[in-house]
Design a protein around this motif. Sequence first.
Motif, PDB file in Angstrom:
ATOM      1  N   ASP A  34       0.812  -1.207   0.000  1.00 18.12           N
ATOM      2  CA  ASP A  34       0.000   0.000   0.000  1.00 18.12           C
ATOM      3  C   ASP A  34       0.850   1.264   0.000  1.00 18.12           C
ATOM      4  N   GLY A  79      -9.542   6.351   5.113  1.00 18.33           N
ATOM      5  CA  GLY A  79     -10.597   7.278   4.718  1.00 18.33           C
ATOM      6  C   GLY A  79     -11.947   6.628   4.517  1.00 18.33           C
ATOM      7  N   ASP A  80     -11.963   5.321   4.222  1.00 20.23           N
ATOM      8  CA  ASP A  80     -13.256   4.643   4.016  1.00 20.23           C
ATOM      9  C   ASP A  80     -13.842   4.201   5.347  1.00 20.23           C
ATOM     10  N   ASP A 218      -1.401   5.732  -5.287  1.00 18.46           N
ATOM     11  CA  ASP A 218      -1.838   4.949  -4.135  1.00 18.46           C
ATOM     12  C   ASP A 218      -2.307   3.547  -4.524  1.00 18.46           C
ATOM     13  N   THR A 221      -5.656   2.097  -2.825  1.00 19.12           N
ATOM     14  CA  THR A 221      -7.009   2.541  -3.175  1.00 19.12           C
ATOM     15  C   THR A 221      -7.369   1.942  -4.528  1.00 19.12           C
TER      16      THR A 221
HETATM   17  O1  LIG Z   1      -5.595   4.927   2.885  1.00 27.08           O
HETATM   18  C1  LIG Z   1      -5.154   4.887   1.782  1.00 27.08           C
HETATM   19  C2  LIG Z   1      -4.426   3.672   1.293  1.00 27.08           C
HETATM   20  N1  LIG Z   1      -4.702   2.553   2.144  1.00 27.08           N
HETATM   21  C3  LIG Z   1      -6.059   1.995   1.995  1.00 27.08           C
HETATM   22  C4  LIG Z   1      -6.137   0.716   2.796  1.00 27.08           C
HETATM   23  C5  LIG Z   1      -7.537   0.233   2.827  1.00 27.08           C
HETATM   24  C6  LIG Z   1      -8.618   0.902   3.324  1.00 27.08           C
HETATM   25  N2  LIG Z   1      -9.715   0.125   3.221  1.00 27.08           N
HETATM   26  C7  LIG Z   1      -9.368  -1.051   2.644  1.00 27.08           C
HETATM   27  C8  LIG Z   1     -10.132  -2.178   2.323  1.00 27.08           C
HETATM   28  C9  LIG Z   1      -9.504  -3.255   1.713  1.00 27.08           C
HETATM   29  C10 LIG Z   1      -8.148  -3.219   1.448  1.00 27.08           C
HETATM   30  C11 LIG Z   1      -7.379  -2.092   1.770  1.00 27.08           C
HETATM   31  C12 LIG Z   1      -8.008  -1.024   2.379  1.00 27.08           C
HETATM   32  N3  LIG Z   1      -5.278   5.862   0.869  1.00 27.08           N
HETATM   33  C13 LIG Z   1      -5.963   7.004   1.139  1.00 27.08           C
HETATM   34  S1  LIG Z   1      -5.217   8.526   1.110  1.00 27.08           S
HETATM   35  C14 LIG Z   1      -6.674   9.379   1.458  1.00 27.08           C
HETATM   36  C15 LIG Z   1      -7.695   8.492   1.616  1.00 27.08           C
HETATM   37  C16 LIG Z   1      -9.040   8.931   1.888  1.00 27.08           C
HETATM   38  C17 LIG Z   1      -9.239   9.948   2.819  1.00 27.08           C
HETATM   39  C18 LIG Z   1     -10.533  10.390   3.061  1.00 27.08           C
HETATM   40  C19 LIG Z   1     -11.629   9.831   2.383  1.00 27.08           C
HETATM   41  C20 LIG Z   1     -11.414   8.815   1.455  1.00 27.08           C
HETATM   42  C21 LIG Z   1     -10.119   8.349   1.214  1.00 27.08           C
HETATM   43  C22 LIG Z   1      -7.288   7.131   1.460  1.00 27.08           C
HETATM   44  C23 LIG Z   1      -8.169   5.962   1.596  1.00 27.08           C
HETATM   45  O2  LIG Z   1      -8.851   5.828   2.583  1.00 27.08           O
HETATM   46  N4  LIG Z   1      -8.152   5.064   0.604  1.00 27.08           N
HETATM   47  C24 LIG Z   1      -8.931   3.860   0.695  1.00 27.08           C
HETATM   48  C25 LIG Z   1     -10.299   4.041   0.106  1.00 27.08           C
HETATM   49  C26 LIG Z   1     -10.635   5.213  -0.543  1.00 27.08           C
HETATM   50  C27 LIG Z   1     -11.926   5.377  -1.056  1.00 27.08           C
HETATM   51  C28 LIG Z   1     -12.839   4.346  -0.940  1.00 27.08           C
HETATM   52  C29 LIG Z   1     -12.476   3.163  -0.295  1.00 27.08           C
HETATM   53  C30 LIG Z   1     -11.214   2.999   0.215  1.00 27.08           C
END
Ligand SMILES: O=C(CNCCc1c[nH]c2ccccc12)Nc1scc(-c2ccccc2)c1C(=O)NCc1ccccc1
Length: 326
Positions: A34, A79-80, A218, A221
């Motif tokens: 990630d 973020g999710d 990223d 995501t």
């Molecule tokens: O966190 C990461 C990378 N790791 C994800 C690990 C992970 C988080 N659920 C998971 C579920 C399964 C596998 C890995 C992961 N990237 C970033 S930077 C900013 C945001 C963000 C900030 C605020 C609002 C939204 C996003 C995110 C984010 O939440 N992405 C995931 C996501 C983005 C959109 C929709 C869904 C998920």
Amino acid sequence: NFGTVETIPEAFDREYLSPVQIGTPPQTVNLNFDTGSADLWVNTNETPENQQNGQVEYNPTLSSTAKKMEGATWDITYGDGSASSGIVYTDVVSIGGVTVQSQAVESAQQVSSSFQADAASSGLLGLAYGTINTVQPVQQKTFFENAMNDLASPLFTVNLMKQAAGSYDFGYINASEYTGEIQYTPVDNSRGFWGFNPSGFQVGNSSFNASSWYAIADTGTSLLLLPSGMVDIYWSAVSGAKFDALQGGYTFPCNTTLPSFTFGVEEYRGVIPGHFMNYAAITKTTCFGGIQSSDALGFSIFGDVALKAQFVVFDGGDNTLGWANK
Ligand SMILES: O=C(CNCCc1c[nH]c2ccccc12)Nc1scc(-c2ccccc2)c1C(=O)NCc1ccccc1
């Protein structure tokens, strides 16, 4: 030294999993690499049984080189809304033949529902900057940061594929994985991400719209999240596409032919084929778009939908990102 490890897509290319060896003797777990976070966390014998669904565990008690990091804890929320937390060990971690003798391995004592349901993934391996690692009281470095000085070149490359095996390479650039020239561009790591400034976008064969904004590369995501102005222009070119508040994004008739999406990085043009923008079927006839709005975030995310069309160099030596088509 240098190494390479395969990365395998789950359904819909939702995430990509790679085998990682932890401990002595080595225990292999499949982790989600990630570049959007900086914690290496894993399901262990300390993860409550009712928060697991058959995930393979790392068991530090079976590793002669595992050491508990006394007093250290971690707690991360994405973020999710998904989250996990726990305590910390150090142990030997190897990826594709690249070994870090004392890597912080974060043991999950709590994982939220989306991770509980994800039976194939034993956790995440953060490859963002250690400045956003959540371990307290002493923040920890990522696997790449710990390995970087011993690598032939201080970089790793990401070659995700649509529904096929790709690879993460550490310490070298494999010329067979891309076409044309690699376009390098400076990274803005002020928020701990691999941030960069795209230079514009183009829908299908229409004209290129020059524009500069902030985005991150990223792998964690799934989708390509962009300013709504660009997303609206893209979906306005798809007959039957509409914003569906219930689904939380644009949907379209599955049998529609989708236009490609081209993004700029300085003079470079990265092309994402139209069929990469079909993320998943919601019903037999309605599909969910792979390109959606980032307005709620305040910045754009080039997630797997975009990255799987590209070969990307993450250079920790001069803090640049390299982009190439393939
Ligand atoms: O966190 C990461 C990378 N790791 C994800 C690990 C992970 C988080 N659920 C998971 C579920 C399964 C596998 C890995 C992961 N990237 C970033 S930077 C900013 C945001 C963000 C900030 C605020 C609002 C939204 C996003 C995110 C984010 O939440 N992405 C995931 C996501 C983005 C959109 C929709 C869904 C998920």
